[in-house]
Write an enzyme that holds these catalytic residues in place. Structure first.
Site, mmCIF file in Angstrom:
data_model
loop_
_atom_site.group_PDB
_atom_site.id
_atom_site.type_symbol
_atom_site.label_atom_id
_atom_site.label_comp_id
_atom_site.label_asym_id
_atom_site.label_seq_id
_atom_site.Cartn_x
_atom_site.Cartn_y
_atom_site.Cartn_z
ATOM 1 N N PRO A 59 15.317 -8.177 15.473
ATOM 2 C CA PRO A 59 16.188 -7.189 14.834
ATOM 3 C C PRO A 59 15.987 -5.765 15.344
ATOM 4 C CG PRO A 59 14.438 -7.907 13.342
ATOM 5 C CD PRO A 59 14.396 -8.825 14.530
ATOM 6 N N ASN A 60 17.087 -5.059 15.380
ATOM 7 C CA ASN A 60 17.168 -3.632 15.749
ATOM 8 C C ASN A 60 16.973 -3.359 17.237
ATOM 9 O OD1 ASN A 60 17.573 -2.616 13.021
ATOM 10 N ND2 ASN A 60 15.474 -3.306 12.655
ATOM 11 N N ARG A 81 17.473 4.130 19.457
ATOM 12 C CA ARG A 81 16.537 3.924 18.346
ATOM 13 C C ARG A 81 15.169 4.519 18.685
ATOM 14 N NH1 ARG A 81 13.391 -1.721 17.150
ATOM 15 N NH2 ARG A 81 12.382 -1.007 15.249
ATOM 16 N N TYR A 94 10.328 3.840 21.625
ATOM 17 C CA TYR A 94 10.846 2.679 22.349
ATOM 18 C C TYR A 94 11.492 3.017 23.690
ATOM 19 C CZ TYR A 94 9.956 0.470 17.860
ATOM 20 O OH TYR A 94 9.330 0.006 16.726
ATOM 21 N N ASN A 109 10.380 -11.063 21.818
ATOM 22 C CA ASN A 109 10.012 -9.848 21.096
ATOM 23 C C ASN A 109 10.570 -10.036 19.683
ATOM 24 O OD1 ASN A 109 9.581 -7.428 19.905
ATOM 25 N ND2 ASN A 109 10.408 -6.179 21.585
ATOM 26 N N ALA A 166 10.400 -6.619 14.062
ATOM 27 C CA ALA A 166 9.746 -6.555 12.742
ATOM 28 C C ALA A 166 9.337 -7.928 12.219
ATOM 29 C CB ALA A 166 10.673 -5.867 11.747
ATOM 30 N N GLU A 223 4.532 -13.503 23.526
ATOM 31 C CA GLU A 223 4.985 -12.471 22.578
ATOM 32 C C GLU A 223 4.945 -11.129 23.294
ATOM 33 O OE1 GLU A 223 2.665 -12.367 18.911
ATOM 34 O OE2 GLU A 223 3.123 -10.231 18.695
ATOM 35 N N HIS A 254 6.083 -6.825 23.276
ATOM 36 C CA HIS A 254 6.495 -5.640 22.512
ATOM 37 C C HIS A 254 6.644 -4.463 23.456
ATOM 38 C CE1 HIS A 254 5.708 -7.641 18.704
ATOM 39 N NE2 HIS A 254 4.622 -8.127 19.279
ATOM 40 N N ARG A 279 -0.355 1.384 16.106
ATOM 41 C CA ARG A 279 0.602 1.987 15.166
ATOM 42 C C ARG A 279 0.169 1.739 13.710
ATOM 43 N NH1 ARG A 279 6.460 0.407 17.025
ATOM 44 N NH2 ARG A 279 6.941 1.975 15.428
HETATM 45 C C1 DQA Z 1 8.382 -3.924 18.373
HETATM 46 C C2 DQA Z 1 7.251 -3.479 17.434
HETATM 47 C C3 DQA Z 1 7.561 -3.877 16.007
HETATM 48 O O1 DQA Z 1 6.510 -3.455 15.142
HETATM 49 C C4 DQA Z 1 8.842 -3.228 15.531
HETATM 50 O O2 DQA Z 1 9.167 -3.671 14.232
HETATM 51 C C5 DQA Z 1 9.974 -3.429 16.473
HETATM 52 C C6 DQA Z 1 9.733 -3.392 17.907
HETATM 53 C C7 DQA Z 1 8.181 -3.416 19.812
HETATM 54 O O3 DQA Z 1 8.823 -3.968 20.697
HETATM 55 O O4 DQA Z 1 7.409 -2.487 20.046
HETATM 56 O O5 DQA Z 1 11.120 -3.519 16.049
HETATM 57 O O6 DQA Z 1 8.394 -5.339 18.411
#
Ligand code: DQA
Length: 149
Positions: free
Chosen positions: A9-10, A17, A22, A74, A77, A98, A100, A107
Site C-alpha cells: 500500500p501507498n 509521498r 522515499y 515490498n 505497512a 523482502e 524496503h 525508523r
Molecule cells: C516501506 C517501509 C514501511 O515501514 C512503510 O510502511 C512503507 C514503505 C519502505 O519501502 O521503506 O510504506 O516498506
C-alpha cells in the site's frame, strides 16, 4: 525463472509521498530500472501493486499456479501488521526477498518488526529503488541456473 515483484500500500504514490524518506522516483521509474537490471539476471519480472491486503494475498496465492519461481516483495505497512500476507507466503512456499526503500530498522519502533523476516530468503533495505534491484539479483542468484552449477 519468473519473478513476481509485489508492491504494497501507498507505493503507488512514490515520487510524491514523503520524498525525504522515499525519494523522488515514481513506481514506474523503479519498475523501468528493475526491468533493465532483470535482463542481466536471466529472470523475467512481472509487477503488481495493491493497496488492499486481500488483493496481495490473492496475487500471492495465484503465484502457486502461474509458474512463478520466486517473489520480491515490498509489503510496505503490511510488513509490520499482516499475518495474512505472512501466511500466504508460507502457503505458496516460494523463495522470497523482502525489500524496503527506507531502512525500517532506523525508523519508528513500530517499523522495526517484520512479520515476514524469518520466512524470507533475504532482506534488502535502505537503498531506495535500488533495494528492488539488489533483492532481484540476490534472488535470481539463489534460484537461477547458476545456483545449481
Ligand atoms: C516501506 C517501509 C514501511 O515501514 C512503510 O510502511 C512503507 C514503505 C519502505 O519501502 O521503506 O510504506 O516498506
Amino acid at each position: 525463472m519468473r519473478i513476481l515483484i509485489l508492491h504494497g500500500p501507498n507505493l503507488n504514490l512514490l515520487g510524491r509521498r514523503e520524498p525525504g524518506i522515499y525519494g523522488h522516483e515514481t513506481l514506474a521509474d523503479i519498475e523501468t530500472r528493475v526491468r533493465a537490471a532483470a535482463e542481466d539476471t536471466g529472470c523475467d519480472v512481472e509487477f503488481f501493486q495493491a493497496n488492499a491486503e486481500h488483493a496481495l494475498v490473492e496475487r500471492i496465492q495465484q503465484a502457486m499456479e502461474d509458474g512463478t519461481d520466486g517473489i520480491v516483495i515490498n509489503p510496505a505497512a503490511f510488513t509490520h501488521t499482516s499475518v495474512a500476507i505472512r501466511d500466504a507466503l508460507a502457503a505458496v512456499a516460494l523463495p522470497f526477498v523482502e525489500v524496503h526503500l527506507s531502512n525500517p530498522d532506523a525508523r519508528e519502533p513500530f517499523r522495526q518488526t517484520s512479520l515476514l523476516a524469518d520466512l524470507a530468503a533475504g532482506r534488502v533495505s535502505g537503498f531506495g529503488g535500488t533495494s528492488y534491484i539488489l533483492g532481484l539479483q540476490g534472488l535470481c542468484s539463489l534460484i537461477g541456473p547458476a545456483a545449481s552449477e
